[in-house]
Scaffold this motif. Structure first.
Motif, PDB file in Angstrom:
ATOM      1  N   THR A   1      44.248  26.160  43.359  1.00  0.00           N
ATOM      2  CA  THR A   1      43.547  27.066  44.277  1.00  0.00           C
ATOM      3  C   THR A   1      42.872  28.198  43.512  1.00  0.00           C
ATOM      4  OG1 THR A   1      45.143  26.510  46.002  1.00  0.00           O
ATOM      5  CG2 THR A   1      43.831  28.490  46.353  1.00  0.00           C
TER       6      THR A   1
ATOM      7  N   ARG B   1      39.665  26.738  42.097  1.00  0.00           N
ATOM      8  CA  ARG B   1      38.690  26.566  43.187  1.00  0.00           C
ATOM      9  C   ARG B   1      38.088  27.910  43.601  1.00  0.00           C
ATOM     10  NH1 ARG B   1      40.643  24.565  49.203  1.00  0.00           N
ATOM     11  NH2 ARG B   1      38.637  24.720  50.281  1.00  0.00           N
ATOM     12  N   SER B   2      38.931  28.946  43.689  1.00  0.00           N
ATOM     13  CA  SER B   2      38.448  30.261  44.106  1.00  0.00           C
ATOM     14  C   SER B   2      37.580  30.900  43.030  1.00  0.00           C
ATOM     15  CB  SER B   2      39.631  31.177  44.426  1.00  0.00           C
ATOM     16  OG  SER B   2      40.378  30.654  45.496  1.00  0.00           O
TER      17      SER B   2
ATOM     18  N   ASP C   1      35.692  29.333  40.963  1.00  0.00           N
ATOM     19  CA  ASP C   1      34.426  28.616  41.104  1.00  0.00           C
ATOM     20  C   ASP C   1      33.601  29.247  42.231  1.00  0.00           C
ATOM     21  OD1 ASP C   1      32.373  26.721  41.316  1.00  0.00           O
ATOM     22  OD2 ASP C   1      33.662  25.134  42.125  1.00  0.00           O
ATOM     23  N   ALA C   2      34.230  29.385  43.405  1.00  0.00           N
ATOM     24  CA  ALA C   2      33.519  29.938  44.568  1.00  0.00           C
ATOM     25  C   ALA C   2      33.049  31.371  44.335  1.00  0.00           C
ATOM     26  CB  ALA C   2      34.424  29.880  45.800  1.00  0.00           C
ATOM     27  N   ALA C   3      33.818  32.119  43.550  1.00  0.00           N
ATOM     28  CA  ALA C   3      33.466  33.521  43.301  1.00  0.00           C
ATOM     29  C   ALA C   3      32.382  33.646  42.231  1.00  0.00           C
ATOM     30  CB  ALA C   3      34.719  34.300  42.878  1.00  0.00           C
ATOM     31  N   GLY C   4      31.981  32.528  41.639  1.00  0.00           N
ATOM     32  CA  GLY C   4      30.921  32.563  40.638  1.00  0.00           C
ATOM     33  C   GLY C   4      31.393  32.939  39.246  1.00  0.00           C
TER      34      GLY C   4
ATOM     35  N   GLN D   1      40.218  20.691  43.995  1.00  0.00           N
ATOM     36  CA  GLN D   1      39.150  19.992  44.730  1.00  0.00           C
ATOM     37  C   GLN D   1      37.876  19.759  43.922  1.00  0.00           C
ATOM     38  OE1 GLN D   1      38.401  21.179  48.724  1.00  0.00           O
ATOM     39  NE2 GLN D   1      40.527  21.001  49.341  1.00  0.00           N
TER      40      GLN D   1
ATOM     41  N   SER E   1      36.716  21.548  41.390  1.00  0.00           N
ATOM     42  CA  SER E   1      36.091  22.730  40.786  1.00  0.00           C
ATOM     43  C   SER E   1      36.171  22.708  39.259  1.00  0.00           C
ATOM     44  CB  SER E   1      36.725  24.017  41.327  1.00  0.00           C
ATOM     45  OG  SER E   1      36.170  24.326  42.598  1.00  0.00           O
TER      46      SER E   1
ATOM     47  N   ALA F   1      47.412  33.423  44.201  1.00  0.00           N
ATOM     48  CA  ALA F   1      46.042  32.928  44.396  1.00  0.00           C
ATOM     49  C   ALA F   1      45.289  33.822  45.387  1.00  0.00           C
ATOM     50  CB  ALA F   1      46.053  31.474  44.883  1.00  0.00           C
ATOM     51  N   ILE F   2      46.017  34.360  46.356  1.00  0.00           N
ATOM     52  CA  ILE F   2      45.415  35.293  47.317  1.00  0.00           C
ATOM     53  C   ILE F   2      45.015  36.581  46.591  1.00  0.00           C
ATOM     54  CG2 ILE F   2      45.871  36.746  49.341  1.00  0.00           C
ATOM     55  CD1 ILE F   2      45.848  33.907  50.260  1.00  0.00           C
TER      56      ILE F   2
ATOM     57  N   SER G   1      42.065  36.180  44.352  1.00  0.00           N
ATOM     58  CA  SER G   1      40.813  35.972  45.078  1.00  0.00           C
ATOM     59  C   SER G   1      40.292  37.276  45.672  1.00  0.00           C
ATOM     60  CB  SER G   1      41.006  34.923  46.172  1.00  0.00           C
ATOM     61  OG  SER G   1      41.428  33.703  45.575  1.00  0.00           O
ATOM     62  N   VAL G   2      41.190  38.086  46.216  1.00  0.00           N
ATOM     63  CA  VAL G   2      40.778  39.390  46.741  1.00  0.00           C
ATOM     64  C   VAL G   2      40.116  40.188  45.611  1.00  0.00           C
ATOM     65  CG1 VAL G   2      41.654  41.614  47.593  1.00  0.00           C
ATOM     66  CG2 VAL G   2      42.458  39.465  48.625  1.00  0.00           C
TER      67      VAL G   2
ATOM     68  N   PHE H   1      36.576  38.502  44.398  1.00  0.00           N
ATOM     69  CA  PHE H   1      35.453  38.726  45.310  1.00  0.00           C
ATOM     70  C   PHE H   1      35.089  40.201  45.428  1.00  0.00           C
ATOM     71  CE2 PHE H   1      36.203  34.348  46.402  1.00  0.00           C
ATOM     72  CZ  PHE H   1      34.938  33.885  46.743  1.00  0.00           C
TER      73      PHE H   1
ATOM     74  N   TYR I   1      29.680  38.789  55.037  1.00  0.00           N
ATOM     75  CA  TYR I   1      30.647  39.872  55.327  1.00  0.00           C
ATOM     76  C   TYR I   1      30.300  41.146  54.584  1.00  0.00           C
ATOM     77  CZ  TYR I   1      33.154  39.323  50.831  1.00  0.00           C
ATOM     78  OH  TYR I   1      33.491  39.297  49.505  1.00  0.00           O
TER      79      TYR I   1
ATOM     80  N   ILE J   1      29.211  31.803  48.827  1.00  0.00           N
ATOM     81  CA  ILE J   1      29.810  31.058  47.716  1.00  0.00           C
ATOM     82  C   ILE J   1      28.810  31.091  46.570  1.00  0.00           C
ATOM     83  CG2 ILE J   1      30.635  28.787  46.958  1.00  0.00           C
ATOM     84  CD1 ILE J   1      32.459  29.675  49.111  1.00  0.00           C
ATOM     85  N   LYS J   2      29.258  31.553  45.410  1.00  0.00           N
ATOM     86  CA  LYS J   2      28.330  31.660  44.283  1.00  0.00           C
ATOM     87  C   LYS J   2      28.321  30.433  43.396  1.00  0.00           C
ATOM     88  CE  LYS J   2      28.065  36.597  43.563  1.00  0.00           C
ATOM     89  NZ  LYS J   2      28.335  37.666  42.609  1.00  0.00           N
ATOM     90  N   GLY J   3      29.487  29.814  43.224  1.00  0.00           N
ATOM     91  CA  GLY J   3      29.579  28.668  42.322  1.00  0.00           C
ATOM     92  C   GLY J   3      29.261  27.388  43.062  1.00  0.00           C
ATOM     93  N   LYS J   4      29.882  26.284  42.619  1.00  0.00           N
ATOM     94  CA  LYS J   4      29.587  24.994  43.214  1.00  0.00           C
ATOM     95  C   LYS J   4      30.713  24.489  44.118  1.00  0.00           C
ATOM     96  CE  LYS J   4      27.992  23.763  39.063  1.00  0.00           C
ATOM     97  NZ  LYS J   4      27.684  22.895  37.906  1.00  0.00           N
ATOM     98  N   ALA J   5      31.726  25.329  44.355  1.00  0.00           N
ATOM     99  CA  ALA J   5      32.792  24.932  45.283  1.00  0.00           C
ATOM    100  C   ALA J   5      32.193  24.807  46.672  1.00  0.00           C
ATOM    101  CB  ALA J   5      33.917  25.969  45.285  1.00  0.00           C
TER     102      ALA J   5
ATOM    103  N   LEU K   1      36.199  27.676  50.518  1.00  0.00           N
ATOM    104  CA  LEU K   1      37.422  28.330  50.064  1.00  0.00           C
ATOM    105  C   LEU K   1      38.581  27.826  50.914  1.00  0.00           C
ATOM    106  CD1 LEU K   1      36.125  31.989  49.782  1.00  0.00           C
ATOM    107  CD2 LEU K   1      37.161  30.700  47.914  1.00  0.00           C
TER     108      LEU K   1
ATOM    109  N   ILE L   1      42.809  31.882  51.617  1.00  0.00           N
ATOM    110  CA  ILE L   1      42.051  32.694  50.652  1.00  0.00           C
ATOM    111  C   ILE L   1      40.894  33.393  51.366  1.00  0.00           C
ATOM    112  CG2 ILE L   1      40.544  32.592  48.614  1.00  0.00           C
ATOM    113  CD1 ILE L   1      43.312  31.938  47.716  1.00  0.00           C
TER     114      ILE L   1
ATOM    115  N   SER M   1      42.008  36.170  53.594  1.00  0.00           N
ATOM    116  CA  SER M   1      42.515  37.334  52.863  1.00  0.00           C
ATOM    117  C   SER M   1      41.382  38.147  52.260  1.00  0.00           C
ATOM    118  CB  SER M   1      43.500  36.882  51.783  1.00  0.00           C
ATOM    119  OG  SER M   1      44.564  36.174  52.383  1.00  0.00           O
ATOM    120  N   VAL M   2      40.386  37.475  51.706  1.00  0.00           N
ATOM    121  CA  VAL M   2      39.220  38.188  51.175  1.00  0.00           C
ATOM    122  C   VAL M   2      38.592  39.032  52.291  1.00  0.00           C
ATOM    123  CG1 VAL M   2      36.847  37.868  50.319  1.00  0.00           C
ATOM    124  CG2 VAL M   2      38.742  36.562  49.301  1.00  0.00           C
TER     125      VAL M   2
END
Lengths: 251, 251
Positions: A122, A125-126, A128-131, A154, A156, A239-240, A243-244, A247, B193, B229-233, B236, B240, B243-244
């Motif tokens: 996780t 994955r996070s 990745d999503a956060a860039g 997943q 990432s 992981a939480i 991620s906080v 981001f 957000y 989402i900045k990356g390629k995921a 989330l 996660i 919580s963000v």
């Protein structure tokens, strides 16, 4: 198309070993399971050695490269899964870790002794999503190639570099480049993350589920951060928390 | 002290039923396992009916109220756990859901059809840490009293009200009070957000792991938000993402 039917087959025995960390290290390969991960690996042009397809699923994947696909029996499929119900499709992939792919030009996540594979996946994955640019997994952590970690990630790890290396070495290198290195800690020696403004490059370190980041590592950071807890929870899942911070610090 | 030894004991059979949703609903009780959760329940003055202690662990809990403690055999303990290795200490607790304890004076988290008990528990733990007033679990979700959900919540359900109810009813009530109701959605009809400023009262709705929040619910919100989402995921994890948002929207 030949069918690999027996769990006694030597090739099957070698694949089975990839479910253990020792076996993966020795062969420098790992197994991914499920259509989503296999498709991600193909899309990412990962170094796939073999795609394994359960006989009843074969016709669904006729568009896959036949040269590297093999048909397996239900028994072999059940042997190679680490879940209760196997998905009938796997790929054996060569590990590829390129240290030089992480430059510090964008934020990097460092993981210190993460124990739970679901958390590790996780976190990747996070990130990745956060860039984030990449993830560095330190010694004493569960490894990326653990089947449950791969499942939680997943795919990432095909999107951004994830390497296993000594964290202190990287912390030193980042500091030499003038890059801020943020540890995370729960005590008052740390600063609230609200006090830190968003940046384009930094390293963020999160640590073990029970003990947090190693005190020896916290001494080497440029700053240690914490997330103020408002309610009565003692802490956040790692992981939480990561991620906080990811981001919030990289917008 | 008497020892409850047999898994055929009628009382044991009733406790065992509490591991199923149906059994919990019928008896209006649930089981928590492990020293941490039992201590949290005692501290929170939860309505504990019985504390069950495995015989070899008995001497470690002599300070517990003897009137409501019973000694159980290893077999009974192994029967009542939902994990591989039981912790040898349990409590049977009466459910207590007080709808009126949620007022909307502080932010409230609404959960639509969450499937994974680990996610549900982590969402409750994070809502507690973020200082939310309460959590409302809608129909079609895994329930709070699922043993794995309780484990992931780590006692947070003793810290803030967590109720099971119809989400649309609450959305309506919040809107009547002039409280903003934020849905979450991945498509472009939603707003980033980052565009929303931190507030002292709002409702936040997150949804099913595969499908997100029900479109019928999204129509009733005052605004729908997404996390860029900045990356390629592709997405989330729901705990996660929630919580963000919770930590960003309530500071």
């Amino acid at each position: 198309m030949d069918l690999i039917e027996s769990v006694q087959n030597n090739q099957v025995k070698e694949w089975k070993k990839l479910l253990t960390r020792k076996g993966r290290k020795k062969q420098s390969k790992y197994v991914i399971e499920g259509e989503h991960l296999v498709e991600e690996a193909i899309r990412a042009k990962a170094a796939i050695e073999t795609i394994l397809i359960r006989e009843d699923k074969w016709s669904g994947y006729l568009d896959y490269d036949a040269d590297r696909s093999v048909m397996i029996s239900e028994e072999v499929s059940a042997l190679l899964t680490d879940t209760v119900t196997d998905q009938g499709i796997f790929a054996v992939v060569h590990m590829k870790e390129e240290q030089q792919s992480i430059t510090g030009n964008r934020p990097v996540l460092l993981l210190d002794k993460i124990q739970d594979p679901g958390n590790l996946g996780t976190l990747i994955r996070s990130a990745d999503a956060a860039g984030f640019e990449g993830v560095i997994i330190g010694k004493g952590s569960v490894d990326l190639y653990n089947p449950k970690a791969l499942r939680s990630a997943q795919g990432s790890h095909f999107h951004l570099p994830v390497i296993h290396d000594e964290l202190l070495h990287w912390i030193e290198a980042f500091k030499k480049q003038g890059i801020e290195v943020y540890g995370t800690a729960l005590d008052e020696r740390a600063e609230s993350y609200h006090e830190v403004s968003s940046k384009d490059a930094f390293a963020l370190i999160v640590g073990n589920e029970g003990n947090g980041v190693d005190p020896e590592i916290l001494k080497q950071t440029t700053k240690n951060l914490y997330i103020p807890i408002k309610g009565k929870a003692e802490s956040l899942n790692v992981a939480i928390a990561a991620s906080v911070l990811m981001f919030s610090l990289y917008k």
